[in-house]
Design a protein around this motif. Structure first.
Motif, PDB file in Angstrom:
ATOM      1  N   ALA A   1       0.832  -1.207   0.000  1.00  0.00           N
ATOM      2  CA  ALA A   1       0.000   0.000   0.000  1.00  0.00           C
ATOM      3  C   ALA A   1       0.866   1.256   0.000  1.00  0.00           C
ATOM      4  O   ALA A   1       0.575   2.227  -0.716  1.00  0.00           O
ATOM      5  N   ARG A   2       1.935   1.250   0.782  1.00  0.00           N
ATOM      6  CA  ARG A   2       2.816   2.427   0.854  1.00  0.00           C
ATOM      7  C   ARG A   2       3.458   2.698  -0.503  1.00  0.00           C
ATOM      8  O   ARG A   2       3.437   3.834  -1.002  1.00  0.00           O
ATOM      9  N   GLU A   3       4.026   1.673  -1.131  1.00  0.00           N
ATOM     10  CA  GLU A   3       4.704   1.872  -2.416  1.00  0.00           C
ATOM     11  C   GLU A   3       3.716   2.236  -3.515  1.00  0.00           C
ATOM     12  O   GLU A   3       4.001   3.094  -4.367  1.00  0.00           O
ATOM     13  N   ALA A   4       2.554   1.576  -3.529  1.00  0.00           N
ATOM     14  CA  ALA A   4       1.572   1.874  -4.564  1.00  0.00           C
ATOM     15  C   ALA A   4       1.033   3.293  -4.419  1.00  0.00           C
ATOM     16  O   ALA A   4       0.852   4.007  -5.414  1.00  0.00           O
ATOM     17  N   CYS A   5       0.780   3.716  -3.187  1.00  0.00           N
ATOM     18  CA  CYS A   5       0.283   5.074  -2.971  1.00  0.00           C
ATOM     19  C   CYS A   5       1.318   6.115  -3.407  1.00  0.00           C
ATOM     20  O   CYS A   5       0.979   7.091  -4.077  1.00  0.00           O
ATOM     21  N   ALA A   6       2.586   5.900  -3.029  1.00  0.00           N
ATOM     22  CA  ALA A   6       3.641   6.826  -3.451  1.00  0.00           C
ATOM     23  C   ALA A   6       3.758   6.872  -4.969  1.00  0.00           C
ATOM     24  O   ALA A   6       3.913   7.955  -5.567  1.00  0.00           O
ATOM     25  N   GLY A   7       3.657   5.699  -5.617  1.00  0.00           N
ATOM     26  CA  GLY A   7       3.731   5.670  -7.072  1.00  0.00           C
ATOM     27  C   GLY A   7       2.581   6.420  -7.720  1.00  0.00           C
ATOM     28  O   GLY A   7       2.776   7.148  -8.706  1.00  0.00           O
ATOM     29  N   LEU A   8       1.382   6.267  -7.182  1.00  0.00           N
ATOM     30  CA  LEU A   8       0.228   6.972  -7.737  1.00  0.00           C
ATOM     31  C   LEU A   8       0.375   8.486  -7.600  1.00  0.00           C
ATOM     32  O   LEU A   8       0.069   9.235  -8.526  1.00  0.00           O
ATOM     33  N   VAL A   9       0.807   8.927  -6.431  1.00  0.00           N
ATOM     34  CA  VAL A   9       0.998  10.364  -6.237  1.00  0.00           C
ATOM     35  C   VAL A   9       2.035  10.900  -7.217  1.00  0.00           C
ATOM     36  O   VAL A   9       1.848  11.968  -7.826  1.00  0.00           O
ATOM     37  N   MET A  10       3.122  10.169  -7.393  1.00  0.00           N
ATOM     38  CA  MET A  10       4.192  10.631  -8.281  1.00  0.00           C
ATOM     39  C   MET A  10       3.728  10.729  -9.728  1.00  0.00           C
ATOM     40  O   MET A  10       3.960  11.735 -10.404  1.00  0.00           O
ATOM     41  N   VAL A  11       3.065   9.671 -10.240  1.00  0.00           N
ATOM     42  CA  VAL A  11       2.697   9.690 -11.657  1.00  0.00           C
ATOM     43  C   VAL A  11       1.572  10.695 -11.918  1.00  0.00           C
ATOM     44  O   VAL A  11       1.576  11.391 -12.945  1.00  0.00           O
ATOM     45  N   ALA A  12       0.601  10.804 -10.993  1.00  0.00           N
ATOM     46  CA  ALA A  12      -0.484  11.759 -11.199  1.00  0.00           C
ATOM     47  C   ALA A  12       0.039  13.189 -11.154  1.00  0.00           C
ATOM     48  O   ALA A  12      -0.293  14.035 -11.998  1.00  0.00           O
ATOM     49  N   ARG A  13       0.871  13.493 -10.153  1.00  0.00           N
ATOM     50  CA  ARG A  13       1.465  14.830 -10.044  1.00  0.00           C
ATOM     51  C   ARG A  13       2.329  15.135 -11.252  1.00  0.00           C
ATOM     52  O   ARG A  13       2.271  16.246 -11.813  1.00  0.00           O
ATOM     53  N   SER A  14       3.136  14.161 -11.676  1.00  0.00           N
ATOM     54  CA  SER A  14       4.037  14.391 -12.812  1.00  0.00           C
ATOM     55  C   SER A  14       3.243  14.699 -14.083  1.00  0.00           C
ATOM     56  O   SER A  14       3.608  15.609 -14.841  1.00  0.00           O
ATOM     57  N   PHE A  15       2.173  13.964 -14.316  1.00  0.00           N
ATOM     58  CA  PHE A  15       1.396  14.217 -15.528  1.00  0.00           C
ATOM     59  C   PHE A  15       0.761  15.598 -15.498  1.00  0.00           C
ATOM     60  O   PHE A  15       0.794  16.339 -16.487  1.00  0.00           O
ATOM     61  N   VAL A  16       0.169  15.960 -14.380  1.00  0.00           N
ATOM     62  CA  VAL A  16      -0.529  17.242 -14.296  1.00  0.00           C
ATOM     63  C   VAL A  16       0.432  18.402 -14.545  1.00  0.00           C
ATOM     64  O   VAL A  16       0.180  19.288 -15.388  1.00  0.00           O
ATOM     65  N   PHE A  17       1.549  18.433 -13.845  1.00  0.00           N
ATOM     66  CA  PHE A  17       2.450  19.576 -13.965  1.00  0.00           C
ATOM     67  C   PHE A  17       3.283  19.530 -15.247  1.00  0.00           C
ATOM     68  O   PHE A  17       3.610  20.570 -15.812  1.00  0.00           O
ATOM     69  N   THR A  18       3.618  18.318 -15.721  1.00  0.00           N
ATOM     70  CA  THR A  18       4.338  18.231 -16.989  1.00  0.00           C
ATOM     71  C   THR A  18       3.442  18.682 -18.133  1.00  0.00           C
ATOM     72  O   THR A  18       3.888  19.422 -19.037  1.00  0.00           O
ATOM     73  N   ALA A  19       2.186  18.239 -18.127  1.00  0.00           N
ATOM     74  CA  ALA A  19       1.253  18.669 -19.178  1.00  0.00           C
ATOM     75  C   ALA A  19       1.031  20.177 -19.117  1.00  0.00           C
ATOM     76  O   ALA A  19       0.981  20.849 -20.159  1.00  0.00           O
ATOM     77  N   ALA A  20       0.921  20.718 -17.915  1.00  0.00           N
ATOM     78  CA  ALA A  20       0.737  22.167 -17.800  1.00  0.00           C
ATOM     79  C   ALA A  20       1.938  22.920 -18.363  1.00  0.00           C
ATOM     80  O   ALA A  20       1.785  23.910 -19.097  1.00  0.00           O
ATOM     81  N   GLY A  21       3.159  22.453 -18.023  1.00  0.00           N
ATOM     82  CA  GLY A  21       4.348  23.124 -18.549  1.00  0.00           C
ATOM     83  C   GLY A  21       4.449  23.017 -20.052  1.00  0.00           C
ATOM     84  O   GLY A  21       4.805  23.988 -20.746  1.00  0.00           O
ATOM     85  N   ALA A  22       4.131  21.813 -20.600  1.00  0.00           N
ATOM     86  CA  ALA A  22       4.229  21.636 -22.049  1.00  0.00           C
ATOM     87  C   ALA A  22       3.182  22.464 -22.781  1.00  0.00           C
ATOM     88  O   ALA A  22       3.479  23.104 -23.812  1.00  0.00           O
ATOM     89  N   LEU A  23       1.949  22.487 -22.276  1.00  0.00           N
ATOM     90  CA  LEU A  23       0.901  23.256 -22.946  1.00  0.00           C
ATOM     91  C   LEU A  23       1.176  24.757 -22.850  1.00  0.00           C
ATOM     92  O   LEU A  23       0.901  25.520 -23.809  1.00  0.00           O
ATOM     93  N   ALA A  24       1.734  25.199 -21.730  1.00  0.00           N
ATOM     94  CA  ALA A  24       2.110  26.620 -21.623  1.00  0.00           C
ATOM     95  C   ALA A  24       3.201  26.951 -22.629  1.00  0.00           C
ATOM     96  O   ALA A  24       3.190  28.035 -23.249  1.00  0.00           O
TER      97      ALA A  24
END
Length: 643
Positions: free
Chosen positions: A125-148
């Motif tokens: 649960a700990r590793e899966a939760c950390a992985g989910l936070v990382m990939v979701a956060r990375s997509f949101v902010f990477t997409a925002a930077g690329a679209l900007a």
């Protein structure tokens, strides 16, 4: 409705957990913005380096913009390092809460899964939760930077890149919940199959001995087919996940290349076009890949584990009921024992067991244990098999049960080849098999129909296990095989054979841990089963006296007949009887130990050849588990035809 309720409850608890830690989330967002700056600079600086530098003939300007892009790398790396710290501050409290819950449940409720929860499931649960936070956060902010970056280079670029990206994300969002359910179903099916295989593999010998191969194979086939269906469903939804990745990540590249002339006519510079390709291939596509694979696998694992670790309060509690009363064995005359199946009744005129010139050896170059053995056991006969240890008595029962194939010859049970007649015989080995479950499940294991409790109690009473049934708490009591003695396990196995519909019962020293009186009672009950035939590898010579016929196995020669007949014409039989009954015939020299050492099973704990018993008990002169009458030593000679 029941499948969605746990997901909704888990989502609400997750939102409450996040709101309670909003400072950590703000810190995580701030460092993610710094990390996304690297994404913005990647395409923007590359476009300016081409348009204002290299394509304009100003190499210095071009290298300057590339240096600006390079400065974004350490800044992004610093932000990434701080992101990991914020993620840890968000995930570690979750782990601590789960550990606290697991320990509390293990202590208060004596939950056997607490150790697995602490050592494996909490960490998953700990590793899966950390992985989910990382990939979701990375997509949101990477997409925002690329679209900007695309908007700053040329707004028409967004018209080409943004629609397929949104379509891909929407398609993935649509399949995410069904995909998670299929992933959870596949994991559950895989675990169920693994658990079933673990149980079956540990008891393969007993499954074969009980003739339950078809039943066990049917259960396993159902488990395998269930996992196969779950795998196919998961693969179908997994294909849609790959499709969403192709639409949102790969299609924008194709569209940018195909729309290049149109974009250039509308003022998009070549550098801006190259920068847009860099945004898509180096930022958006990897971020989308991480999101799709991370949510598709880690998300399902996290959902399954959190369901298992969910607080017990969220699950409905069973109503409290008074302890059930212990059923008492019937005092009235017990019902009739189970009748033989219809197939057995149709074959009642055929011999129960026929061995025709059977030869068997345990290896291609080994001396045969049995050689050209002929034996016919009529239906309804009680046959006792006696002889020295190692002479082939257990081999004979294994051949009769179809567990071993003869090298030559044929073995038939009620007219059918032994391997195909599993439903017509039941074998009870010396080491009785009892599995974890209720007494009723153990006793009725060989019955396809539901067995009434009265019939279970009557069967236990018939073979002498009534007191054991009452002491353990009745048919509904749970059984721990390790807590039972060898004799108690044998009584349960004998009652199971009594309830079996098979007309032929094979006892391979299955009463060796019972006293003579209990042994006689069990054999008499099995002999008197309706339409039954009993073959006993005799543990005591008294078994032979109770039998209709006796088979004496002695190397190349055998003797077959009644007790009185064999006393007259078989020297080995007279020797075996004499060792048990003084005055019945010649007996080997007797040697008396200084102390009478006997255990609870009535076995004299004296090792060595030629040491006689006291006429009632046996003497152990072979390894543990091979207890035979005095003088019962094998000479290694092969067993031949009937004498």
């Amino acid at each position: 409705m029941t499948g969605r309720a746990p997901d909704a409850g888990m989502l609400r608890r997750g939102l409450r957990f996040g709101r309670a830690r909003w400072p950590v989330l703000l810190r995580l967002a701030a460092w993610s913005v710094l990390e996304a700056g690297q994404t913005f600079l990647l395409g923007y600086a590359l476009a300016r380096a081409l348009d204002e530098g290299f394509l304009a003939g100003r190499a210095g300007t071009g290298f300057g913009w590339l240096a600006v892009a390079g400065l974004g790398v350490p800044a992004g790396a610093y932000g990434t390092g701080r992101v990991y710290g914020a993620v840890a501050a968000l995930v570690e409290p979750l782990r601590d809460r789960l550990v606290t819950h697991v320990v509390r449940r293990g202590v208060r409720e004596a939950d056997r899964g607490a150790l697995s929860g602490l050592t494996q499931q909490v960490e998953i649960a700990r590793e899966a939760c950390a992985g989910l936070v990382m990939v979701a956060r990375s997509f949101v902010f990477t997409a925002a930077g690329a679209l900007a970056g695309l908007a700053s280079l040329a707004p028409p670029l967004l018209l080409v890149v943004l629609p397929p990206l949104l379509a891909g994300v929407a398609l993935f969002a649509a399949v995410l919940r069904p995909l998670a359910r299929r992933q959870a179903a596949f994991l559950a099916a895989d675990e169920a199959l693994a658990g079933e295989l673990g149980t079956v593999c540990a008891g393969l010998r007993d499954v074969t001995a009980a003739g339950a191969e078809e039943r066990v194979a049917g259960d396993l086939t159902g488990r395998i087919e269930a996992e196969l269906r779950a795998a196919h469903a998961l693969a179908r939804w997994g294909a849609l996940r790959v499709t969403s990745l192709a639409v949102g990540g790969h299609l924008p590249v194709v569209l940018l290349l195909a729309a290049a002339p149109w974009l250039l006519r509308r003022g998009v510079t070549p550098g801006a076009l190259v920068g847009a390709l860099a945004y898509v291939t180096q930022s958006l596509l990897p971020a989308l890949q991480n999101l799709v694979h991370g949510l598709g696998t880690s998300g399902a694992r996290l959902t399954v584990v959190l369901r298992r670790l969910a607080p017990a309060a969220s699950a409905p509690q069973p109503p409290t009921t008074p302890a059930p009363t212990v059923p008492q064995p019937p005092t009235a005359p017990p019902p009739q024992p189970p009748a033989a199946p219809a197939s057995g009744r149709r074959r009642s005129r055929a011999p129960a067991l026929v061995l025709s010139r059977v030869t068997f050896a345990y290896g291609p170059h080994s001396e045969p244990v049995l050689r050209d053995l002929d034996l016919t056991v009529p239906h309804g006969t009680h046959l006792a098999v006696v002889g020295p240890s190692g002479i082939g008595k257990s081999t004979l029962t294994a051949l009769a049960a179809g567990l071993l194939p003869p090298r030559r010859g044929e073995v038939r049970v009620y007219g059918e080849p032994a391997p195909a007649a599993r439903a017509l015989r039941v074998l009870v080995p010396q080491e009785a098999y009892v599995f974890t479950g209720t007494l009723a499940e153990n006793l009725a294991h060989l019955r396809q129909d539901s067995v009434p409790e009265e019939e279970l109690c009557a069967a236990a009473e018939a073979v002498g296990a009534g007191a054991l049934l009452e002491a353990l708490g009745g048919p509904g009591a749970r059984v721990d095989p390790a807590a039972l003695s060898a004799g108690e396990r044998q009584l349960i196995a004998l009652a199971r054979a009594y309830l079996s519909p098979a007309p032929l019962v094979l006892l391979d020293e299955a009463t060796c841990h019972l006293d003579p009186r209990a042994e006689a009672r069990a054999e008499r009950a099995l002999r008197e089963r309706s339409g039954g035939t009993l073959v006993v590898v005799a543990h005591r010579i008294s078994s032979a006296r109770r039998a209709d016929r006796v088979l004496v196995m002695d190397g190349r020669h055998t003797a077959y007949g009644g007790h009185e007949e064999l006393l007259r014409r078989s020297a080995l039989y007279r020797e075996l009887v004499g060792a048990w009954e003084p005055g019945a015939g010649p007996a080997p020299p007797r040697s008396h130990p200084a102390l009478a050492l006997r255990d609870a099973d009535g076995v004299d704990a004296v090792a060595g050849t030629g040491l006689a018993g006291d006429g009632r008990h046996v003497v152990a002169h072979r390894p543990v588990g091979q207890v035979q009458p005095p003088g019962d030593l094998g000479d290694g000679r092969p067993l031949g035809g009937q004498g």
